[in-house]
Design a protein around this motif. Structure first.
Motif, PDB file in Angstrom:
ATOM      1  N   GLU A   1       0.842  -1.189   0.000  1.00 48.06           N
ATOM      2  CA  GLU A   1       0.000   0.000   0.000  1.00 48.06           C
ATOM      3  C   GLU A   1       0.879   1.240   0.000  1.00 48.06           C
ATOM      4  OE1 GLU A   1      -4.001   1.348   2.303  1.00 48.06           O
ATOM      5  OE2 GLU A   1      -2.246   1.046   3.559  1.00 48.06           O
ATOM      6  N   LEU A   2       0.491   2.222  -0.816  1.00 47.82           N
ATOM      7  CA  LEU A   2       1.226   3.475  -0.927  1.00 47.82           C
ATOM      8  C   LEU A   2       0.303   4.641  -0.585  1.00 47.82           C
ATOM      9  CD1 LEU A   2       2.874   2.742  -4.406  1.00 47.82           C
ATOM     10  CD2 LEU A   2       3.907   2.336  -2.158  1.00 47.82           C
ATOM     11  N   ASP A   3       0.883   5.689  -0.007  1.00 49.74           N
ATOM     12  CA  ASP A   3       0.084   6.871   0.332  1.00 49.74           C
ATOM     13  C   ASP A   3      -0.201   7.737  -0.885  1.00 49.74           C
ATOM     14  OD1 ASP A   3      -0.046   6.239   3.030  1.00 49.74           O
ATOM     15  OD2 ASP A   3       1.898   7.189   3.438  1.00 49.74           O
ATOM     16  N   LYS A   4       0.690   7.671  -1.875  1.00 51.21           N
ATOM     17  CA  LYS A   4       0.498   8.476  -3.081  1.00 51.21           C
ATOM     18  C   LYS A   4       0.862   7.659  -4.313  1.00 51.21           C
ATOM     19  CE  LYS A   4       5.088  10.601  -2.594  1.00 51.21           C
ATOM     20  NZ  LYS A   4       5.823  11.885  -2.483  1.00 51.21           N
ATOM     21  N   TYR A   5       0.461   8.171  -5.443  1.00 47.48           N
ATOM     22  CA  TYR A   5       0.654   7.436  -6.692  1.00 47.48           C
ATOM     23  C   TYR A   5       2.125   7.346  -7.080  1.00 47.48           C
ATOM     24  CZ  TYR A   5       0.704   6.217 -11.608  1.00 47.48           C
ATOM     25  OH  TYR A   5       0.990   5.605 -12.805  1.00 47.48           O
ATOM     26  N   GLU A   6       2.474   6.190  -7.642  1.00 51.37           N
ATOM     27  CA  GLU A   6       3.746   6.023  -8.323  1.00 51.37           C
ATOM     28  C   GLU A   6       3.504   5.037  -9.460  1.00 51.37           C
ATOM     29  OE1 GLU A   6       6.400   2.647  -6.230  1.00 51.37           O
ATOM     30  OE2 GLU A   6       6.250   4.489  -5.056  1.00 51.37           O
ATOM     31  N   PRO A   7       4.357   5.014 -10.478  1.00 47.06           N
ATOM     32  CA  PRO A   7       4.121   4.133 -11.625  1.00 47.06           C
ATOM     33  C   PRO A   7       3.865   2.686 -11.222  1.00 47.06           C
ATOM     34  CG  PRO A   7       5.905   5.639 -12.117  1.00 47.06           C
ATOM     35  CD  PRO A   7       5.556   5.861 -10.673  1.00 47.06           C
ATOM     36  N   GLY A   8       2.807   2.107 -11.790  1.00 45.85           N
ATOM     37  CA  GLY A   8       2.441   0.729 -11.486  1.00 45.85           C
ATOM     38  C   GLY A   8       1.416   0.595 -10.384  1.00 45.85           C
ATOM     39  N   ALA A   9       1.150   1.689  -9.656  1.00 49.22           N
ATOM     40  CA  ALA A   9       0.168   1.657  -8.565  1.00 49.22           C
ATOM     41  C   ALA A   9      -1.235   1.955  -9.094  1.00 49.22           C
ATOM     42  CB  ALA A   9       0.549   2.661  -7.486  1.00 49.22           C
ATOM     43  N   LYS A  10      -2.244   1.427  -8.416  1.00 46.18           N
ATOM     44  CA  LYS A  10      -3.633   1.661  -8.799  1.00 46.18           C
ATOM     45  C   LYS A  10      -4.433   2.143  -7.600  1.00 46.18           C
ATOM     46  CE  LYS A  10      -3.711  -1.761 -12.531  1.00 46.18           C
ATOM     47  NZ  LYS A  10      -4.390  -2.969 -13.060  1.00 46.18           N
ATOM     48  N   GLU A  11      -5.266   3.158  -7.840  1.00 44.99           N
ATOM     49  CA  GLU A  11      -6.098   3.679  -6.758  1.00 44.99           C
ATOM     50  C   GLU A  11      -7.090   2.604  -6.297  1.00 44.99           C
ATOM     51  OE1 GLU A  11      -8.116   7.915  -6.001  1.00 44.99           O
ATOM     52  OE2 GLU A  11      -9.146   6.732  -7.528  1.00 44.99           O
ATOM     53  N   SER A  12      -7.245   2.478  -4.985  1.00 46.89           N
ATOM     54  CA  SER A  12      -8.091   1.425  -4.416  1.00 46.89           C
ATOM     55  C   SER A  12      -8.942   1.995  -3.296  1.00 46.89           C
ATOM     56  CB  SER A  12      -7.219   0.282  -3.877  1.00 46.89           C
ATOM     57  OG  SER A  12      -6.348  -0.192  -4.890  1.00 46.89           O
ATOM     58  N   ILE A  13     -10.246   1.714  -3.364  1.00 45.50           N
ATOM     59  CA  ILE A  13     -11.182   2.233  -2.368  1.00 45.50           C
ATOM     60  C   ILE A  13     -11.963   1.071  -1.752  1.00 45.50           C
ATOM     61  CG2 ILE A  13     -13.160   3.749  -1.967  1.00 45.50           C
ATOM     62  CD1 ILE A  13     -12.301   5.322  -4.465  1.00 45.50           C
ATOM     63  N   SER A  14     -12.021   1.040  -0.431  1.00 42.30           N
ATOM     64  CA  SER A  14     -12.792   0.022   0.291  1.00 42.30           C
ATOM     65  C   SER A  14     -13.624   0.697   1.369  1.00 42.30           C
ATOM     66  CB  SER A  14     -11.861  -1.009   0.942  1.00 42.30           C
ATOM     67  OG  SER A  14     -11.010  -1.619  -0.011  1.00 42.30           O
ATOM     68  N   ARG A  15     -14.806   0.151   1.603  1.00 37.43           N
ATOM     69  CA  ARG A  15     -15.693   0.666   2.644  1.00 37.43           C
ATOM     70  C   ARG A  15     -15.928  -0.423   3.679  1.00 37.43           C
ATOM     71  NH1 ARG A  15     -17.115   2.586  -2.267  1.00 37.43           N
ATOM     72  NH2 ARG A  15     -17.346   4.851  -2.462  1.00 37.43           N
ATOM     73  N   PHE A  16     -15.885  -0.032   4.949  1.00 38.09           N
ATOM     74  CA  PHE A  16     -16.016  -1.014   6.029  1.00 38.09           C
ATOM     75  C   PHE A  16     -17.064  -0.562   7.039  1.00 38.09           C
ATOM     76  CE2 PHE A  16     -11.658  -1.334   4.482  1.00 38.09           C
ATOM     77  CZ  PHE A  16     -11.541  -2.700   4.259  1.00 38.09           C
ATOM     78  N   LYS A  17     -17.768  -1.542   7.606  1.00 36.99           N
ATOM     79  CA  LYS A  17     -18.741  -1.291   8.667  1.00 36.99           C
ATOM     80  C   LYS A  17     -18.468  -2.292   9.784  1.00 36.99           C
ATOM     81  CE  LYS A  17     -23.011  -2.530   7.944  1.00 36.99           C
ATOM     82  NZ  LYS A  17     -24.414  -2.542   7.439  1.00 36.99           N
ATOM     83  N   VAL A  18     -18.393  -1.795  11.021  1.00 39.98           N
ATOM     84  CA  VAL A  18     -18.190  -2.683  12.171  1.00 39.98           C
ATOM     85  C   VAL A  18     -19.512  -3.381  12.500  1.00 39.98           C
ATOM     86  CG1 VAL A  18     -17.636  -2.809  14.614  1.00 39.98           C
ATOM     87  CG2 VAL A  18     -16.290  -1.334  13.113  1.00 39.98           C
TER      88      VAL A  18
END
Length: 289
Positions: free
Chosen positions: A196-213
């Motif tokens: 996991e990366l905090d910011k974009y770099e070549p080869g990285a893809k934006e990823s979004i997940s939603r969680f509920k306890v």
């Protein structure tokens, strides 16, 4: 030799149709045959990327052996088939939904003579059956199978366009005090893992997940997770990076268990009017006690 295109191969490229049905033909032979008119569609020269239509007539002006589709149906012991059939949770003429146990393999290879896909081909006596999505070997839960090529293409398009809803039950290490939260980060594949990366770099893809306890125990938390994007190991990596790895995930966590506590429990396919929701597994409740 003439071949009439049925609905299974409608909108399939000519070269791909030939490659699938005539495996003895090399790509070089296919391209040459199309170019010099030894392979024609509806009596006319065509192009290799022409998309076939139902009712088209493909004519091949030389001898070639057509693939025997029955060879794609493996011989599987009836006891194995009977055991796997128990995990089918939905079936109609086009679609089969399977509830995979953790550590079941989906396809043959990597030391496995056959996987669930091959067993179900034998059960259905259908060489065209295939899963349109897959989950990790260690993950359990719902996976989608198509019984014909048309449905496989339609479902694959629905998945690409994010029109199929999937939710997961997850047990993680530690207590999480938030009621719900969103994780947005960049994931990048390395040789044998994802980071996991905090910011974009070549080869990285934006990823979004939603969680509920859903529920908290003394040392663990039960979450429901929803993918906003479909990256490899997405939920596993993002939760581990938060300091709450999934129980039993030995690639990104440390707590050993008989299996990984990641279960695809909910599936909704609006195009086909299918909605399936499975209960929280008993083992998940036990580990929270």
């Amino acid at each position: 030799m003439e071949y009439i295109i049925d609905k299974d191969y409608a909108d399939v490229r000519l070269d791909r149709y030939l490659r699938k049905n005539f495996p003895d033909l090399s790509l070089t032979e296919i391209f040459k045959g199309i170019r010099i008119g030894k392979i024609k569609v509806n009596g006319k020269k065509s192009k290799q990327n022409y998309r076939l239509q139902e009712g088209d007539c493909v004519k091949i002006f030389f001898e070639v052996k057509e693939k025997d589709r029955s060879e794609d149906i493996p011989e599987i012991d009836s006891n194995i088939i009977d055991d796997v059939k128990k995990h089918i949770v939905y079936e109609d003429e086009n679609i089969l939904i399977f509830n995979k146990e953790a550590n079941m393999v989906m396809h043959k290879g990597s030391g496995h003579q056959f996987g669930i896909s091959e067993i179900l081909k034998a059960y259905l006596n259908n060489p065209d059956f295939n899963f349109v999505n897959r989950i990790d070997k260690a993950t359990s839960g719902l996976v989608i199978g198509a019984k014909n090529l048309v449905t496989a293409r339609e479902l694959s398009e629905e998945i690409r366009e994010r029109k199929i809803d999937k939710k997961y039950y997850i047990v993680v290490n530690g207590r999480i005090d938030k009621r719900d939260f969103i994780v947005k980060s960049y994931l990048k594949k390395l040789e044998d893992r994802v980071v996991e990366l905090d910011k974009y770099e070549p080869g990285a893809k934006e990823s979004i997940s939603r969680f509920k306890v859903i529920r908290s125990g003394k040392k663990h938390t039960l979450l429901e997770g929803t993918l906003g994007s479909g990256r490899t190991h997405q939920l596993r990596v993002q939760l581990a990076s938060m300091g709450h790895p999934i129980v039993g995930d030995m690639k990104y966590g440390k707590e050993k268990a008989r299996f990984m506590f990641l279960f695809s429990h909910y599936l909704k396919i609006p195009k086909y009017g299918i909605k399936i929701e499975l209960p929280i597994p008993e083992e998940y409740n036990k580990v929270l006690a």
